[in-house]
Design a protein around this motif. Structure first.
Motif, PDB file in Angstrom:
ATOM      1  N   ARG A 258       0.831  -1.203   0.000  1.00 32.61           N
ATOM      2  CA  ARG A 258       0.000   0.000   0.000  1.00 32.61           C
ATOM      3  C   ARG A 258       0.868   1.257   0.000  1.00 32.61           C
ATOM      4  O   ARG A 258       0.477   2.299  -0.520  1.00 32.61           O
ATOM      5  CB  ARG A 258      -0.915   0.024   1.220  1.00 32.61           C
ATOM      6  N   GLY A 291     -16.876  -5.142   8.279  1.00 34.63           N
ATOM      7  CA  GLY A 291     -16.688  -3.888   7.570  1.00 34.63           C
ATOM      8  C   GLY A 291     -15.544  -3.899   6.571  1.00 34.63           C
ATOM      9  O   GLY A 291     -15.324  -2.909   5.878  1.00 34.63           O
ATOM     10  N   GLU A 292     -14.805  -4.999   6.490  1.00 33.44           N
ATOM     11  CA  GLU A 292     -13.659  -5.020   5.573  1.00 33.44           C
ATOM     12  C   GLU A 292     -14.071  -5.514   4.196  1.00 33.44           C
ATOM     13  O   GLU A 292     -14.997  -6.310   4.053  1.00 33.44           O
ATOM     14  CB  GLU A 292     -12.551  -5.923   6.132  1.00 33.44           C
ATOM     15  N   ARG A 295      -8.959  -5.729  -0.948  1.00 34.85           N
ATOM     16  CA  ARG A 295      -8.308  -4.656  -1.693  1.00 34.85           C
ATOM     17  C   ARG A 295      -7.123  -5.293  -2.428  1.00 34.85           C
ATOM     18  O   ARG A 295      -6.062  -5.480  -1.849  1.00 34.85           O
ATOM     19  CB  ARG A 295      -7.778  -3.580  -0.735  1.00 34.85           C
ATOM     20  N   ARG A 577       0.924   0.460  16.039  1.00 33.08           N
ATOM     21  CA  ARG A 577       1.490   1.360  15.020  1.00 33.08           C
ATOM     22  C   ARG A 577       3.002   1.341  15.069  1.00 33.08           C
ATOM     23  O   ARG A 577       3.675   1.404  14.028  1.00 33.08           O
ATOM     24  CB  ARG A 577       0.931   2.765  15.210  1.00 33.08           C
TER      25      ARG A 577
ATOM     26  N   ALA B 182     -13.626   1.010   3.113  1.00 27.36           N
ATOM     27  CA  ALA B 182     -13.984  -0.120   3.974  1.00 27.36           C
ATOM     28  C   ALA B 182     -13.155  -0.043   5.249  1.00 27.36           C
ATOM     29  O   ALA B 182     -12.244   0.778   5.360  1.00 27.36           O
ATOM     30  CB  ALA B 182     -13.725  -1.434   3.241  1.00 27.36           C
ATOM     31  N   ALA B 183     -13.466  -0.901   6.169  1.00 27.01           N
ATOM     32  CA  ALA B 183     -12.803  -0.859   7.472  1.00 27.01           C
ATOM     33  C   ALA B 183     -11.310  -1.117   7.354  1.00 27.01           C
ATOM     34  O   ALA B 183     -10.519  -0.612   8.150  1.00 27.01           O
ATOM     35  CB  ALA B 183     -13.451  -1.863   8.413  1.00 27.01           C
ATOM     36  N   ASN B 184     -10.913  -1.922   6.376  1.00 27.15           N
ATOM     37  CA  ASN B 184      -9.478  -2.174   6.244  1.00 27.15           C
ATOM     38  C   ASN B 184      -8.711  -0.933   5.823  1.00 27.15           C
ATOM     39  O   ASN B 184      -7.500  -0.859   6.005  1.00 27.15           O
ATOM     40  CB  ASN B 184      -9.145  -3.370   5.338  1.00 27.15           C
ATOM     41  N   ASP B 185      -9.410   0.044   5.264  1.00 24.93           N
ATOM     42  CA  ASP B 185      -8.749   1.305   4.942  1.00 24.93           C
ATOM     43  C   ASP B 185      -8.373   2.063   6.200  1.00 24.93           C
ATOM     44  O   ASP B 185      -7.512   2.960   6.158  1.00 24.93           O
ATOM     45  CB  ASP B 185      -9.658   2.168   4.059  1.00 24.93           C
ATOM     46  N   ASP B 187      -6.706   0.913   8.480  1.00 24.23           N
ATOM     47  CA  ASP B 187      -5.369   0.478   8.870  1.00 24.23           C
ATOM     48  C   ASP B 187      -4.283   1.411   8.347  1.00 24.23           C
ATOM     49  O   ASP B 187      -3.141   1.344   8.785  1.00 24.23           O
ATOM     50  CB  ASP B 187      -5.093  -0.937   8.324  1.00 24.23           C
ATOM     51  N   PRO B 189      -1.895   4.120   8.260  1.00 24.02           N
ATOM     52  CA  PRO B 189      -1.390   4.937   9.378  1.00 24.02           C
ATOM     53  C   PRO B 189      -1.756   6.413   9.229  1.00 24.02           C
ATOM     54  O   PRO B 189      -1.973   7.104  10.227  1.00 24.02           O
ATOM     55  CB  PRO B 189       0.125   4.741   9.306  1.00 24.02           C
ATOM     56  N   GLY B 192      -5.166   6.754  10.508  1.00 24.77           N
ATOM     57  CA  GLY B 192      -5.158   6.575  11.956  1.00 24.77           C
ATOM     58  C   GLY B 192      -4.697   7.833  12.679  1.00 24.77           C
ATOM     59  O   GLY B 192      -5.294   8.254  13.668  1.00 24.77           O
ATOM     60  N   ALA B 193      -3.638   8.433  12.157  1.00 22.28           N
ATOM     61  CA  ALA B 193      -3.123   9.652  12.778  1.00 22.28           C
ATOM     62  C   ALA B 193      -4.128  10.794  12.634  1.00 22.28           C
ATOM     63  O   ALA B 193      -4.389  11.540  13.588  1.00 22.28           O
ATOM     64  CB  ALA B 193      -1.801  10.035  12.130  1.00 22.28           C
ATOM     65  N   GLY B 196      -7.124  10.186  14.878  1.00 25.93           N
ATOM     66  CA  GLY B 196      -6.765  10.416  16.274  1.00 25.93           C
ATOM     67  C   GLY B 196      -6.727  11.896  16.607  1.00 25.93           C
ATOM     68  O   GLY B 196      -7.243  12.332  17.640  1.00 25.93           O
ATOM     69  N   ASP B 197      -6.129  12.681  15.721  1.00 25.74           N
ATOM     70  CA  ASP B 197      -6.067  14.120  15.945  1.00 25.74           C
ATOM     71  C   ASP B 197      -7.464  14.735  15.948  1.00 25.74           C
ATOM     72  O   ASP B 197      -7.777  15.600  16.757  1.00 25.74           O
ATOM     73  CB  ASP B 197      -5.223  14.789  14.852  1.00 25.74           C
ATOM     74  N   VAL B 304     -18.880  -0.955   8.349  1.00 19.70           N
ATOM     75  CA  VAL B 304     -17.883   0.114   8.392  1.00 19.70           C
ATOM     76  C   VAL B 304     -18.249   1.118   9.484  1.00 19.70           C
ATOM     77  O   VAL B 304     -17.390   1.615  10.210  1.00 19.70           O
ATOM     78  CB  VAL B 304     -17.768   0.809   7.027  1.00 19.70           C
ATOM     79  N   GLN B 306     -19.852   0.481  12.176  1.00 18.51           N
ATOM     80  CA  GLN B 306     -19.536  -0.151  13.449  1.00 18.51           C
ATOM     81  C   GLN B 306     -18.044   0.001  13.746  1.00 18.51           C
ATOM     82  O   GLN B 306     -17.648   0.279  14.876  1.00 18.51           O
ATOM     83  CB  GLN B 306     -19.922  -1.634  13.419  1.00 18.51           C
ATOM     84  N   ARG B 307     -17.221  -0.200  12.724  1.00 20.50           N
ATOM     85  CA  ARG B 307     -15.781  -0.080  12.947  1.00 20.50           C
ATOM     86  C   ARG B 307     -15.388   1.356  13.269  1.00 20.50           C
ATOM     87  O   ARG B 307     -14.409   1.606  13.972  1.00 20.50           O
ATOM     88  CB  ARG B 307     -15.031  -0.590  11.718  1.00 20.50           C
TER      89      ARG B 307
END
Lengths: 606, 313
Positions: A258, A291-292, A295, A577, B182-185, B187, B189, B192-193, B196-197, B304, B306-307
Motif C-alpha cells: 500500500r 466492515g472489511e 483490496r 502502530r 472499507a474498514a481495512n482502509d 489500517d 497509518p 489513523g493519525a 486520532g487528531d 464500516v 460499526q468499525r
C-alpha cells in the motif's frame, strides 16, 4: 401477534410436558455453553487457516439430522490452535487450564505434525495418539511466493525455479543487481519458525531435500552432510525474521504494498498456496473482519512450485487415540468427518482457496493462473520424512537458523508492581509474571545469539531512567547473569515509552549486523508518561517516521520493534502502530497471565 | 402416543388460528396495550411530542447503547420495545453486529420509509471560519479540519449517538473523498493519525447532557469548530450573525426512520402514533427536512460504521 400465540402455546406445552414426562430434550442440559447441553461434545482443534470454513461446516452439521449418536445429539465445536502448539500440548499431557478443552479431533495443517507427535510420545514410552493414514480434509501445497516482477526477473513462468535459485540469490552479495534491479537491494527471504508453523516446517523439509537432490528417504545422516549443512545455513542467512505464522509476513507485505515498498520488504516468502490466493484477492490474512472488503495489491504475488519438489499441507483429521475420547465421541467424530468429505462440502473448500481432499471434486477457481497459482502444479511431491528425522531436522535448524541480535526493553514503571490479579493483592505482580516469561524466553535463544536487556522508567520529576542491565552480547556465556539481572528487577516510576523506543531503535540501527536478525522487543504495561505531555504527539510521530524510514530504500538496515502490550492500561493501537511501522508484529498480553505464551510467540521471530 | 399427538395437533390448530387472525387484522401490537417506543437521544423532544396525548410509553437512550443491547439478545428474545425511532442506519448496524457474533435471527423488522432527514454540518464562529478557509485553500472540509487538529479544537458528538455516527461518517467521507471505503482502509497509518487528531479532544471531554454545538456557544474557548446535525444547530444559530454552519462534501445525512421489533408491522405502529405524516411534521418542527435525501444518506456500509464506533473507542 407473537405474544398471544406464545401464551397459548406455552400453556399447552406445559400441560403436554406434565402429561408426557418421559420425553426429554437432550439439549436442555445445564452447561456453560447452552448449545452443548447434554450432547456428545466433539471439540476440534484446527489450524488457523481453516477456522472459518470448519466453523461453518460444524454449524451446518450441528443443525443437521446427522448430528446424532443413538439417542443423543452431537455438538461439534471448533477452535483455532496452532499445529505445533497442539502437538506440544498433546505430547506433554494436555493441560486444560492453559491449553483449553481437550480435543477429540485434531486437524493440523499437515500430517507431519501427527508424525512428530507420535515420535515425541514414543520417546517417552507412550503409545501414539495420531492415527496413521488420516484422510486429508483439504490440500494446499507449499510454494515460494514472490512479487511478479521479481519472479519474471528470474525467468518465471518460462523457467522452472526452485530452492537452488533461492540459494543463489541468498549467496549473492550483489543481490537483485545481478538481475538488473539494484533498486530491489539484496535478496530477503521470509520463513516461519518450523517449531510452530507448518509452512516453516514444510519449507525446511523441502529445502533440505533440495540440498540432497532426493525426493524421498531423507535420513538423519543426510542432515550431517557438510554440503547440506552449508546449503541450509546459506538459505537461513537470507531470512529477515521468523515468526509463528505466515500471516505476519503477508500482512506486512500488504502494508508495504500500500505504501509502494513491497519490493524492499521481502523478496520471497514460503507460504501455502491458499495464502497466496488470499493475498492476491486483497485479503492477506484470509479473514475479512467486520466492515472489511478485499483490496487487491498493486503488485500481485506469483507461486513458484519448487522444481526440486514440495509438500502438501494435507489438513488431516486425526480422531485422537486418547483416553479422554469415549466411544460416543469417536462415533460422532467419524460422522463429522464423513460429513465434511461430501462433495457439496468439499466444494466449500474451494471457495476458501484450498484444493479438495475428496478426489471426486475437480479443481476449479480460485485455483487458477489468474490468481497467480497453477492447478497443474506441483509436478514433484516429496516424501514426508520419518518422525525421528523431522525431530533431528528441527534440532539442526535450531543451530543453523539465522542468529539474532535482540535488545529486550522492559518497562519497570510503578504500575508493574501492581498485582497481576487484582483480586489477589498478595499474589505475583505484573513484573513478577513478566520476569518469569522473560527468563523462560531467554531459554529459546541459541548460545550464539546476541541478547541485551534494558529497563526504563523515570525519576520523581519525570526524567527518564534507562539502564542497560546487560549489554548486547552472546547469550551463551551470559545466560545465568542475564537471568539474575531479570530476577533483580523492581518496579519504579514513570514510562518514557517514546524516548526509550526511539533511542533503542537508533542504537540498534547504528550497530546493525547484516548477518543477524536485528530487533528490539518492547514490553510495556502503560502509556508514555515522561512528565511532559506537551510534546507527546511530536515524539510519537517522529518515532513512527524513523521506524518507517528504516524499512525503505535499497540499502536499508531493518531493525524490527516487536511490541508487547502488557495488561489493560496500555494503548494497544499505539503499540501496534510502532510495530507495524517497522514491519514487525504487535503482541497482546491484555490478560497478564498469558505473558509466557505471548513471549514464546515473540521469541519465535528469532 | 395417540393422545400426545392429538394434544400437539390441538395446540397447533389454536396457534395457527390466532396467527391467521392476526395476519388478517395486522394488529401486531394489541390495541389495549400501551405502545412502547424507544427513541434515540437526539430525537427525545420529537418522541415526547408524538407521545403527548397518545397511549405511548417513551424510552430515551443513545442508539448505540440500544443497538449493543439488541446484539446481545438470544434468538427469540424480545427487544423490549414495539418500535425504535432512530436517526441513522442503526437497524443495519445491529443486524451486521449480530451476524458477526454468529446470530442471524432478526430482532428488528422492516423499517418505515424515511420520515425526515438532516445533513451533518460544521459549525464555527466567523473568525475561525475565515482562518480555516485560508488554511484550507478556500474550501473548508473535514480533511482539512482534521489536518488542523489538535491545534484546532474540534468538538464531535460521540458515535454512540445518531448525530455522532453521521457526523463521524461525514468526517471520514471527507478524508477518503467519498463513501467508497472499507474498514481495512482504517489500517492506513495516515488515516489513523488524522482520525486520532480529529477525535482526541472530543473523546476525552465529558459534556454531560450538552451537545458539542451547545458547548460551542455556552463554553466559549472549549471548541473552535464542532460537528452537528443541521436540525440541532439551526435553532441555536437563528438570529446570530457571528456563526457559520456549512455542509461539507461529500455530505452525510441522518435519516429518521421508525424501526419496529421483529414481526411487528411498522405501519400499524405509525397508525398508533397518528400516522406517518404526524411523525414527519413533528420532525419538521424540530428542524428536520422532509422525506429522504435525493442522493441517499451518503453513509458507508453498516459494518464500516460499526468499525468507526470502535475506532473512536
Amino acid at each position: 401477534m407473537r405474544t398471544r400465540i406464545a401464551v397459548a402455546t406455552v400453556t399447552a406445552l406445559a400441560l403436554l410436558a406434565a402429561a408426557c414426562s418421559d420425553v426429554e430434550d437432550a439439549r436442555d442440559g445445564d452447561t456453560d455453553d447452552p448449545r452443548r447441553g447434554d450432547c456428545v461434545a466433539v471439540d476440534v482443534a484446527v489450524s488457523s487457516e481453516k477456522i472459518e470454513l470448519l466453523t461453518d461446516l460444524a454449524r451446518r452439521f450441528n443443525d443437521s439430522d446427522e448430528a446424532r449418536v443413538g439417542e443423543r445429539c452431537v455438538y461439534v465445536e471448533v477452535r483455532s490452535q496452532a499445529s505445533g502448539a497442539v502437538a506440544t500440548a498433546l505430547a506433554e499431557g494436555w493441560n486444560e487450564t492453559t491449553d483449553g478443552l481437550r480435543p477429540v479431533i485434531w486437524s493440523p495443517a499437515a500430517s507431519s505434525w501427527g508424525t512428530i507427535l507420535n515420535q515425541r510420545l514414543a520417546e517417552k514410552g507412550q503409545p501414539p495418539m495420531a492415527p496413521d493414514d488420516p484422510t486429508p480434509f483439504m490440500l494446499t501445497p507449499l510454494v515460494i511466493a514472490m512479487p511478479q516482477p521479481m519472479a519474471e526477473a528470474l525467468g518465471w513462468p518460462d523457467e522452472p525455479l526452485g530452492w537452488s535459485d533461492i540459494l543463489e540469490l541468498a549467496r549473492s552479495e550483489a543481490g537483485w543487481a545481478e538481475y538488473g534491479h539494484p533498486e530491489w537491494g539484496t535478496f530477503r527471504l521470509g520463513k516461519t519458525n518450523p517449531n510452530f508453523s507448518t509452512s516453516g516446517l514444510s519449507a525446511l523439509i523441502a529445502q533440505t531435500y533440495a540440498a540432497t537432490g532426493k525426493t524421498e528417504g531423507l535420513s538423519s545422516e543426510d542432515l550431517g552432510n557438510p554440503a547440506v549443512v552449508e546449503y541450509g545455513r546459506d538459505i537461513e542467512n537470507a531470512v529477515v525474521h521468523y515468526g509463528d505464522i505466515t500471516m505476519t509476513f503477508l500482512d506486512n507485505w500488504f502494508r508495504a504494498d500500500r505504501r509502494g515498498t513491497a519490493l524492499t520488504y521481502v523478496s520471497a516468502v514460503a507460504v501455502e498456496e491458499k495464502s497466496l490466493i488470499d493475498y492476491n484477492a486483497g485479503n492477506p490474512d484470509g479473514v475479512l473482519q467486520q466492515g472489511e472488503e478485499p483490496r487487491p495489491p498493486r503488485i500481485p504475488l506469483v507461486a513458484i512450485y519448487p522444481e526440486e519438489g514440495t509438500l502438501y499441507s494435507d489438513n488431516p483429521f486425526f480422531i485422537l487415540d486418547a483416553d479422554w475420547v469415549d466411544d460416543d465421541q469417536r462415533a460422532a467424530a467419524e460422522k463429522f468427518q464423513e460429513f465434511v468429505q461430501r462433495p457439496e462440502n468439499q466444494q466449500r473448500v474451494l471457495e476458501f482457496g484450498f484444493r479438495p481432499g475428496n478426489p471426486a471434486v475437480a479443481l476449479a477457481a480460485p485455483i487458477s493462473t489468474a490468481n497467480g497459482v497453477d492447478p497443474d502444479q506441483p509436478a514433484t511431491l516429496l516424501e514426508v520424512p520419518s518422525g525421528q528425522v523431522m525431530i533431528d531436522l528441527l534440532d539442526t535448524w535450531a543451530e543453523q537458523r539465522k542468529g539474532a541480535r535482540v535488545l529486550m526493553v522492559l518497562d519497570v514503571s510503578g504500575s508493574m508492581g501492581e498485582p497481576a490479579d487484582r483480586s489477589d493483592p498478595n499474589g505475583p505482580t505484573r513484573l513478577d509474571l513478566a520476569k518469569e516469561a522473560l527468563i523462560e524466553g531467554l531459554g529459546d535463544f541459541k548460545a550464539g545469539d546476541l541478547v541485551g536487556l534494558r529497563t526504563f522508567t523515570t525519576d520523581d520529576v519525570g526524567t527518564p531512567i534507562v539502564e542497560d542491565l546487560a549489554p548486547i552480547a552472546p547469550i551463551g556465556p551470559n545466560r545465568e547473569a542475564l537471568i539474575n539481572q531479570v530476577r533483580s528487577l523492581i518496579p519504579r516510576r514513570g514510562t518514557p515509552l517514546y524516548q526509550v523506543t526511539q533511542d533503542s531503535f537508533d542504537e540498534m540501527v547504528e550497530n546493525y549486523d547484516p548477518e543477524r536478525i536485528n530487533a528490539v522487543v518492547l514490553l510495556t504495561d502503560g502509556e508514555n508518561e515522561d512528565g511532559d505531555p506537551s510534546d507527546d504527539r511530536q515524539q510519537f510521530e517522529r518515532l513512527l517516521a524513523t521506524l518507517t524510514a528504516g524499512t525503505e530504500g535499497e540499502n536499508l538496515r531493518p531493525v524490527r520493534v516487536f511490541t508487547v502490550a502488557y495488561g489493560t492500561d496500555t494503548d494497544p493501537a499505539e503499540l501496534q502502530r510502532i510495530a507495524e511501522a517497522s514491519n514487525a508484529t504487535p503482541y497482546l498480553a491484555t490478560d497478564v497471565t498469558t505473558i509466557r505464551k505471548v513471549f514464546t510467540a515473540v521469541v519465535s521471530n528469532f | 402416543m395417540k393422545r400426545f399427538a392429538a394434544l400437539v395437533a390441538a395446540v397447533a390448530l389454536v396457534a395457527g388460528a390466532m396467527a391467521l387472525r392476526d395476519a388478517l387484522t395486522g394488529d401486531d401490537v394489541p390495541s389495549g396495550e400501551q405502545l412502547r417506543l424507544t427513541c434515540a437521544t437526539e430525537l427525545a423532544d420529537v418522541c415526547r411530542e408524538l407521545a403527548d396525548g397518545w397511549d405511548v410509553e417513551v424510552t430515551i437512550d443513545d442508539p448505540g447503547r440500544t443497538s449493543d443491547r439488541l446484539v446481545r439478545l438470544g434468538a427469540g428474545e424480545p427487544p423490549g420495545f414495539d418500535a425504535w425511532l432512530v436517526d441513522g442506519p442503526w437497524d443495519g448496524v445491529t443486524a451486521d453486529n449480530r451476524r458477526f457474533v454468529g446470530d442471524d435471527t432478526p430482532v428488528l423488522g422492516e423499517a418505515s420509509e424515511v420520515l425526515a432527514h438532516s445533513p451533518a454540518v460544521v459549525v464555527m464562529f466567523d473568525e475561525v471560519a475565515t482562518r480555516l478557509g485560508a488554511d484550507c485553500g478556500g474550501t473548508v472540509g473535514w480533511r482539512c479540519i482534521g489536518d488542523a487538529a489538535p491545534g484546532l479544537r474540534v468538538g464531535l458528538p460521540a458515535p454512540e449517538r445518531g448525530d455522532g455516527m453521521v457526523v463521524l461518517a461525514a468526517a471520514t467521507n471527507g478524508f477518503f473523498d467519498g463513501t467508497d471505503y472499507a474498514a481495512n482502509d482504517f489500517d492506513d497509518p495516515e488515516f489513523g493519525a488524522w482520525f486520532g487528531d480529529l477525535t482526541s479532544l472530543s473523546s476525552r471531554t465529558d459534556l454531560g447532557r450538552r451537545t458539542p454545538v451547545q458547548a460551542l456557544l455556552a463554553q466559549r474557548g472549549l471548541f473552535d469548530v464542532v460537528g452537528a446535525l443541521e436540525a440541532q444547530s439551526a435553532p441555536l444559530l437563528e438570529g446570530r450573525s457571528d456563526l457559520q454552519s456549512l455542509t461539507t462534501t461529500p455530505a452525510a445525512w441522518a435519516e429518521a426512520r421508525l424501526v419496529p421489533a421483529a414481526d411487528v408491522d411498522v405501519e400499524q405502529v405509525l397508525e398508533r402514533l397518528g400516522g406517518a405524516s404526524r411523525a414527519s411534521e413533528a420532525l419538521a418542527g424540530a428542524g428536520w427536512r422532509a422525506g429522504a435525501p435525493s442522493d441517499g444518506a451518503g453513509l458507508p456500509a453498516a459494518g464500516v460504521l460499526q468499525r468507526l464506533r470502535e475506532q473512536w473507542r
